[in-house]
Design a protein around this motif. Structure first.
Motif, PDB file in Angstrom:
ATOM      1  N   ASN A 106       0.849  -1.179   0.000  1.00  0.00           N
ATOM      2  CA  ASN A 106       0.000   0.000   0.000  1.00  0.00           C
ATOM      3  C   ASN A 106       0.896   1.244   0.000  1.00  0.00           C
ATOM      4  O   ASN A 106       1.651   1.464   0.949  1.00  0.00           O
ATOM      5  CB  ASN A 106      -0.913   0.002   1.233  1.00  0.00           C
ATOM      6  CG  ASN A 106      -1.885   1.154   1.228  1.00  0.00           C
ATOM      7  OD1 ASN A 106      -1.504   2.282   1.478  1.00  0.00           O
ATOM      8  ND2 ASN A 106      -3.136   0.875   0.961  1.00  0.00           N
ATOM      9  N   VAL A 107       0.798   2.016  -1.075  1.00  0.00           N
ATOM     10  CA  VAL A 107       1.604   3.237  -1.183  1.00  0.00           C
ATOM     11  C   VAL A 107       0.669   4.443  -1.064  1.00  0.00           C
ATOM     12  O   VAL A 107      -0.209   4.649  -1.897  1.00  0.00           O
ATOM     13  CB  VAL A 107       2.373   3.294  -2.519  1.00  0.00           C
ATOM     14  CG1 VAL A 107       3.179   4.584  -2.605  1.00  0.00           C
ATOM     15  CG2 VAL A 107       3.275   2.072  -2.670  1.00  0.00           C
ATOM     16  N   ASP A 108       0.851   5.213  -0.026  1.00  0.00           N
ATOM     17  CA  ASP A 108       0.030   6.392   0.249  1.00  0.00           C
ATOM     18  C   ASP A 108       0.781   7.606  -0.292  1.00  0.00           C
ATOM     19  O   ASP A 108       1.846   7.979   0.205  1.00  0.00           O
ATOM     20  CB  ASP A 108      -0.185   6.509   1.762  1.00  0.00           C
ATOM     21  CG  ASP A 108      -1.105   7.652   2.134  1.00  0.00           C
ATOM     22  OD1 ASP A 108      -1.296   8.559   1.312  1.00  0.00           O
ATOM     23  OD2 ASP A 108      -1.617   7.653   3.259  1.00  0.00           O
ATOM     24  N   LEU A 109       0.207   8.199  -1.333  1.00  0.00           N
ATOM     25  CA  LEU A 109       0.910   9.276  -2.020  1.00  0.00           C
ATOM     26  C   LEU A 109      -0.039  10.440  -2.272  1.00  0.00           C
ATOM     27  O   LEU A 109      -1.033  10.298  -2.978  1.00  0.00           O
ATOM     28  CB  LEU A 109       1.458   8.763  -3.359  1.00  0.00           C
ATOM     29  CG  LEU A 109       2.330   9.697  -4.176  1.00  0.00           C
ATOM     30  CD1 LEU A 109       3.636   9.986  -3.451  1.00  0.00           C
ATOM     31  CD2 LEU A 109       2.593   9.078  -5.546  1.00  0.00           C
ATOM     32  N   ALA A 110       0.244  11.584  -1.669  1.00  0.00           N
ATOM     33  CA  ALA A 110      -0.553  12.778  -1.936  1.00  0.00           C
ATOM     34  C   ALA A 110      -0.255  13.260  -3.357  1.00  0.00           C
ATOM     35  O   ALA A 110       0.859  13.107  -3.864  1.00  0.00           O
ATOM     36  CB  ALA A 110      -0.213  13.874  -0.926  1.00  0.00           C
ATOM     37  N   LEU A 111      -1.263  13.827  -4.025  1.00  0.00           N
ATOM     38  CA  LEU A 111      -1.086  14.260  -5.408  1.00  0.00           C
ATOM     39  C   LEU A 111       0.075  15.251  -5.550  1.00  0.00           C
ATOM     40  O   LEU A 111       0.801  15.241  -6.544  1.00  0.00           O
ATOM     41  CB  LEU A 111      -2.377  14.894  -5.930  1.00  0.00           C
ATOM     42  CG  LEU A 111      -3.536  13.930  -6.198  1.00  0.00           C
ATOM     43  CD1 LEU A 111      -4.764  14.705  -6.646  1.00  0.00           C
ATOM     44  CD2 LEU A 111      -3.130  12.905  -7.256  1.00  0.00           C
ATOM     45  N   ALA A 112       0.251  16.084  -4.542  1.00  0.00           N
ATOM     46  CA  ALA A 112       1.324  17.078  -4.612  1.00  0.00           C
ATOM     47  C   ALA A 112       2.710  16.431  -4.592  1.00  0.00           C
ATOM     48  O   ALA A 112       3.697  17.037  -5.005  1.00  0.00           O
ATOM     49  CB  ALA A 112       1.200  18.056  -3.447  1.00  0.00           C
ATOM     50  N   GLU A 113       2.785  15.181  -4.111  1.00  0.00           N
ATOM     51  CA  GLU A 113       4.062  14.491  -4.020  1.00  0.00           C
ATOM     52  C   GLU A 113       4.414  13.760  -5.313  1.00  0.00           C
ATOM     53  O   GLU A 113       5.540  13.301  -5.498  1.00  0.00           O
ATOM     54  CB  GLU A 113       4.022  13.461  -2.873  1.00  0.00           C
ATOM     55  CG  GLU A 113       3.627  14.021  -1.534  1.00  0.00           C
ATOM     56  CD  GLU A 113       4.743  14.817  -0.895  1.00  0.00           C
ATOM     57  OE1 GLU A 113       5.915  14.581  -1.234  1.00  0.00           O
ATOM     58  OE2 GLU A 113       4.450  15.695  -0.066  1.00  0.00           O
ATOM     59  N   TRP A 114       3.420  13.597  -6.209  1.00  0.00           N
ATOM     60  CA  TRP A 114       3.568  12.665  -7.322  1.00  0.00           C
ATOM     61  C   TRP A 114       4.791  12.907  -8.211  1.00  0.00           C
ATOM     62  O   TRP A 114       5.591  11.984  -8.404  1.00  0.00           O
ATOM     63  CB  TRP A 114       2.292  12.652  -8.146  1.00  0.00           C
ATOM     64  CG  TRP A 114       2.427  11.867  -9.415  1.00  0.00           C
ATOM     65  CD1 TRP A 114       2.349  12.337 -10.679  1.00  0.00           C
ATOM     66  CD2 TRP A 114       2.679  10.468  -9.536  1.00  0.00           C
ATOM     67  NE1 TRP A 114       2.529  11.336 -11.588  1.00  0.00           N
ATOM     68  CE2 TRP A 114       2.748  10.166 -10.907  1.00  0.00           C
ATOM     69  CE3 TRP A 114       2.882   9.444  -8.622  1.00  0.00           C
ATOM     70  CZ2 TRP A 114       2.976   8.896 -11.397  1.00  0.00           C
ATOM     71  CZ3 TRP A 114       3.116   8.163  -9.091  1.00  0.00           C
ATOM     72  CH2 TRP A 114       3.161   7.892 -10.466  1.00  0.00           C
ATOM     73  N   PRO A 115       5.005  14.104  -8.744  1.00  0.00           N
ATOM     74  CA  PRO A 115       6.151  14.232  -9.666  1.00  0.00           C
ATOM     75  C   PRO A 115       7.482  13.906  -9.003  1.00  0.00           C
ATOM     76  O   PRO A 115       8.300  13.167  -9.549  1.00  0.00           O
ATOM     77  CB  PRO A 115       6.091  15.693 -10.115  1.00  0.00           C
ATOM     78  CG  PRO A 115       4.680  16.113  -9.855  1.00  0.00           C
ATOM     79  CD  PRO A 115       4.263  15.373  -8.632  1.00  0.00           C
ATOM     80  N   ALA A 116       7.692  14.420  -7.806  1.00  0.00           N
ATOM     81  CA  ALA A 116       8.980  14.244  -7.133  1.00  0.00           C
ATOM     82  C   ALA A 116       9.182  12.814  -6.642  1.00  0.00           C
ATOM     83  O   ALA A 116      10.315  12.330  -6.567  1.00  0.00           O
ATOM     84  CB  ALA A 116       9.090  15.220  -5.964  1.00  0.00           C
ATOM     85  N   ALA A 117       8.089  12.124  -6.313  1.00  0.00           N
ATOM     86  CA  ALA A 117       8.204  10.792  -5.718  1.00  0.00           C
ATOM     87  C   ALA A 117       8.145   9.666  -6.746  1.00  0.00           C
ATOM     88  O   ALA A 117       8.241   8.498  -6.386  1.00  0.00           O
ATOM     89  CB  ALA A 117       7.090  10.597  -4.680  1.00  0.00           C
ATOM     90  N   LEU A 118       7.984   9.999  -8.042  1.00  0.00           N
ATOM     91  CA  LEU A 118       7.784   8.974  -9.060  1.00  0.00           C
ATOM     92  C   LEU A 118       8.894   7.927  -9.067  1.00  0.00           C
ATOM     93  O   LEU A 118       8.638   6.722  -9.057  1.00  0.00           O
ATOM     94  CB  LEU A 118       7.673   9.626 -10.442  1.00  0.00           C
ATOM     95  CG  LEU A 118       7.528   8.650 -11.624  1.00  0.00           C
ATOM     96  CD1 LEU A 118       6.304   7.770 -11.440  1.00  0.00           C
ATOM     97  CD2 LEU A 118       7.457   9.426 -12.934  1.00  0.00           C
TER      98      LEU A 118
END
Length: 200
Positions: free
Chosen positions: A31-43
């Motif tokens: 289960n990966v909990d990822l806020a939309l604001a984190e998406w580009p940097a956390a890809l």
């Protein structure tokens, strides 16, 4: 984190992700909990997690950091005990009282609170006056022998123990069990549903 929005409908995913690998050992879930604001940097980090063995089944990315769930033992201090809702000498009914979950909880209540315990079970125990004879004539690993031994160990810790034969799916039997508990032990302060077994 503390400022995260609460979305309980998404939290329900944690249940299947936890249970599926237990039911199907060949499957792995993460289960990966990822806020939309984190998406580009956390890809890149998310892709790396997807390709790696599942060592951290629950992950969250926040503020450029990777968080994982972990568990740490907590000692039950005297201060925590004083603030507990559990009462010293309280009366507690435990369903599944002789399963390993029920006995573990009963032992804690006996050791720390000197509780009065009603242990509900489907099994029929001999009358208390026959216990010594039973233990002399039956093996220590026989189920009734284990239950008798468990009661005596709880009583040695300071608990008062009332075993009750009861099918918890029967309204009438449960009503009768509550009446027996109140008659023998007094006002009930809590009911713990502990039917089930922990894997060794």
């Amino acid at each position: 984190l503390a400022n995260d929005p609460i979305e309980p409908e998404k939290a329900t995913l944690l249940g299947p992700c936890t249970v599926i690998p237990q039911e199907y050992p060949t499957l792995r879930c993460r289960n990966v909990d990822l806020a939309l604001a984190e998406w580009p940097a956390a890809l890149d980090a998310v892709l790396e997690d997807c390709a790696a063995p599942v060592t951290d089944p629950t992950i969250a990315y926040r503020g450029g950091r990777r968080w994982v769930r972990c568990f740490e033992p907590v000692r039950w201090t005297d201060e925590a005990k004083a603030g507990s809702l559990l009462r010293p000498g309280g009366v507690y009914v435990i369903t599944g009282g002789f399963g390993n979950i029920g006995i573990t909880l009963a032992e804690t209540l006996a050791r720390r609170f000197g509780a009065r315990l009603a242990l509900l079970t489907r099994s029929i125990l001999p009358q208390r006056q026959a216990w010594d004879e039973w233990q002399r004539t039956h093996g220590p690993d026989e189920s009734v022998s284990r239950r008798i031994r468990a009661i005596r160990e709880l009583e040695a810790l300071g608990a008062k123990v009332l075993p009750i034969t009861c099918d918890v799916t029967s309204r009438d039997q449960m009503t009768g069990a509550m009446e027996k508990t109140r008659e023998a032990l007094g006002v009930i302060h809590g009911i713990i549903h502990a039917a089930g077994e922990m894997e060794a």
